[in-house]
Design a protein around this motif. Sequence first.
Motif, mmCIF file in Angstrom:
data_model
loop_
_atom_site.group_PDB
_atom_site.id
_atom_site.type_symbol
_atom_site.label_atom_id
_atom_site.label_comp_id
_atom_site.label_asym_id
_atom_site.label_seq_id
_atom_site.Cartn_x
_atom_site.Cartn_y
_atom_site.Cartn_z
ATOM 1 N N GLN A 611 -5.819 63.901 33.127
ATOM 2 C CA GLN A 611 -4.377 64.274 33.139
ATOM 3 C C GLN A 611 -3.643 62.762 33.423
ATOM 4 O OE1 GLN A 611 -2.919 67.381 32.461
ATOM 5 N NE2 GLN A 611 -5.164 67.622 31.883
ATOM 6 N N VAL A 612 -2.757 62.481 32.569
ATOM 7 C CA VAL A 612 -1.991 61.353 32.939
ATOM 8 C C VAL A 612 -0.567 61.985 33.173
ATOM 9 C CG1 VAL A 612 -1.169 58.952 32.117
ATOM 10 C CG2 VAL A 612 -3.194 59.690 31.598
ATOM 11 N N GLU A 613 0.244 61.539 33.969
ATOM 12 C CA GLU A 613 1.793 61.853 34.134
ATOM 13 C C GLU A 613 2.780 60.726 34.203
ATOM 14 O OE1 GLU A 613 2.151 64.116 37.935
ATOM 15 O OE2 GLU A 613 0.971 66.142 37.045
ATOM 16 N N VAL A 614 3.703 60.842 33.452
ATOM 17 C CA VAL A 614 4.659 59.836 33.029
ATOM 18 C C VAL A 614 6.102 60.173 33.245
ATOM 19 C CG1 VAL A 614 3.108 58.058 32.206
ATOM 20 C CG2 VAL A 614 4.314 59.997 30.779
ATOM 21 N N LEU A 615 7.070 59.568 33.588
ATOM 22 C CA LEU A 615 8.543 59.791 33.399
ATOM 23 C C LEU A 615 9.021 59.266 32.299
ATOM 24 C CD1 LEU A 615 9.439 59.491 37.317
ATOM 25 C CD2 LEU A 615 8.751 61.628 36.017
ATOM 26 N N ILE A 616 9.665 59.951 31.738
ATOM 27 C CA ILE A 616 10.686 59.455 30.493
ATOM 28 C C ILE A 616 11.747 58.308 30.865
ATOM 29 C CG2 ILE A 616 12.207 59.721 28.434
ATOM 30 C CD1 ILE A 616 10.808 62.652 28.220
ATOM 31 N N ALA A 617 11.468 56.855 30.416
ATOM 32 C CA ALA A 617 12.482 56.012 31.041
ATOM 33 C C ALA A 617 13.375 55.790 29.828
ATOM 34 C CB ALA A 617 11.568 54.807 31.406
#
Length: 818
Positions: A611-617
């Motif tokens: 699992q890879v969690e990222v935030l929309i920049a």
Amino acid sequence: MEWQLAWRLFNRELKQGQLVLIILALMLAVLSVTGLARVSERLQVAINGQASKFIAADRIINSPQPIDETILSESQKLGLKLSRSLQFNSMVYAGDAFQLVTVRAVDDNYPLKGKVELAASQPDQKLGKQQLWYETRLAGLLNQPAAVEIGNIQMNMAAEILRLPDGGFNLFASSPVVLMRLDDVDATGVVQPGSRVTYLYQFAGDASALAEFEAYVKPKLSTSQRWVDVQSGDSPVASAVKRAERFLLLASLLGIALACAAIGIAAQRYCQRHYDVVAMLKTFGASAKQIRGLFGLHLLLVTCVGVILGLIGGFLLDMAITPVLPPEIAAYDGPIWRPILLGIATGFISALMFSAFPLLKLLSIPPLRVLQRQLEASTIANWLHTVLSLLAMALLGWIYSRSLTLTLTVVGSVVLLGLLLALMGYLLVSAGRTVGMKTSSPVALALAGLRRRARQNSVQLVGFSSALVLLLTILALRQDLLNEWQQQLPENAPNYFLINIAPEEVQPLTDFVKSHQVDMTDIYPVIRGRLSAINGEELITPEQRQQGERGRLGISRELNLTWRETLPENNQILSGHFNQQANEVSIESGVAERLGVGLGDKLTFTIDNQQVEVLIASIRAVQWETLQPNFFMIFTKEALAPFMYTSMASFHLDSSQKEVVLALIKQFPTVSIIDVGAMISQLRGIISQVSMALTLVLVMVILASSLVMIAQTEAGMATRQKELAVLRTFGASGGLLRWATTLEFAILGAVSGVLAVTVTEFALWILKTQVFELQVTAHYLWWWLAPLSGAALVAILGLCRCAGLLRKSCGELLKLEI
């Protein structure tokens, strides 16, 4: 009785030339609309016909299961050609070597449009039983076998495919494509119940039959079945064709607006000519009903003549243009009845609605005008004329375009032009208020003329400004579209793409291309991953939703992910900032809208079961029509560092450098090379045809605009003749009158140029942002070039038309009748 009187009045005025202006205006309106519609539709059919080779058909039904045979029977009844094919993935074996391939099983009718290009192919070569046509790289991957095994049967490697007409442009399709016969599929035993198979039904035929079939079949398709045409998707050709069609549509719509302006001006002049006739008829006891009947029939005769001449002119224009078209465009013939009906509707609707108010003024002329010539009709609801005119324009625009955005843009531009004209009219009257009838200088006399003819000049400004707005709008859009297409397909556009580049091969490959003096583009790492959750909420696929499962809808396939330290050239940040932190991602705007996400939302991706969690920049706009790698998601290198990846790159080679490709294949046998040169050539062919279409439409618009300007100049000659006679009587010299006339027309042209630029910038802002999706740029050069050009053009037209009057003496002017 009324018919006889109307015919006698029509016949007399036609012989005397008094109906020339309104017939010319109606003829111009119908000719512009019919000619533009005829040429536009021919070009539209030709462009779509050429572009349909990209999907090997005119229309396709894409389905995960066989469709009902009754649907296919209906297509046969309508005279459509049909080709059936299956597409699925399978392993092929050659000794100990094996490779996953994409199998296209096709029937004898494939392809319906275009052709399969084979290496060393022979004319009319057919795919034989238990034969494979294979993509070039497959032979290298399997060590050049003579035959391969697919399922239960062995198949001969019969011919090498150079290009499929519907091969598309998917750089991430790592599986080579093979073609086999549809009737060989059962023998392979590969396709079983539950197998993932795509059924493709391709259709080709007459445009009307295709439209009828589309209306029949679309309601019968399920959510998992797709109706596909050449404009479906985000392919380069789809974007080019859509924009070209919008441009041709807009050109015809602006032609309608130009025609409406011409008819409105002519209707005013028509009614002014008949003030004395109505006054005389009332003096002799004619009733209001008789007068209404007389002029209604008279106007009907005038309209019929104008419409007939316009239709003839439109088709003569089409016949004149057809021989100069390229053969691949001239071979197509668009529908003939729609331009005819549109021309007739334009003539009658505009004649009725633009003549309604002037006709009311005409019918209200008092009988006393016989003695007092200065009397005119009472002012009756000026707003009614404005409303009817805008309604007529909007109605005609909607009938033709079926586009609310385009119609409202044209009507909005007309409203803005009207407001600016009112302001400009006030300024002109104020400027000439103290001048009166002074003849001391050409400037003073020109300003006095502008003031005296303020109402007539306003009408002339409408015509001049409308013609310039139309010309500037078409010119700007044509240039912007051509510039964008040239940027997408420059002369040195990459024609070879390298995929499946291993990390350890990146540097040796870079050194190789440098040693051969080949310029390679950026190298993009590629990692496959699936979007699994948004803000902690797990996603489901459309297939799962169709089966009744509940949850937030996601994307039904794995995505190709990449990382970048800088923003790609063909991307534009719409909101937010490009990745700065390790856990940030940039998302394409269309996907963001489809998923309902925005800045700061958390996305979870599953990559190699991690699992890879990222935030929309940031949210990006992507030019999908460019022949370059594009990605929905762009990460930071830190976010994707733990995962294995391959890379891709592209470069341009001239046809004389083919040995570089052979050397590259030998040195890097695991790197897949995709030659898209043939696709680029085909795309350039489409763009060339579109460019020809835009140029032809521009030429027609220039001709139509010129005719409107000439008609406008003609409209004021009667009043100008009387004033020249008066001024000559009071001793004004020929030179003074010549300079004053030139300056007056030049001022009108310059003012028209300023108004035209203002309205054009407004219209282009709407069109580029709402219709064509182009970058908005200000045209600073226009603000001085358009007024100067308008002044010169209108001054030349006015002076040429007035030259004969200026040479005549006072007595000759008084005897003339215009």
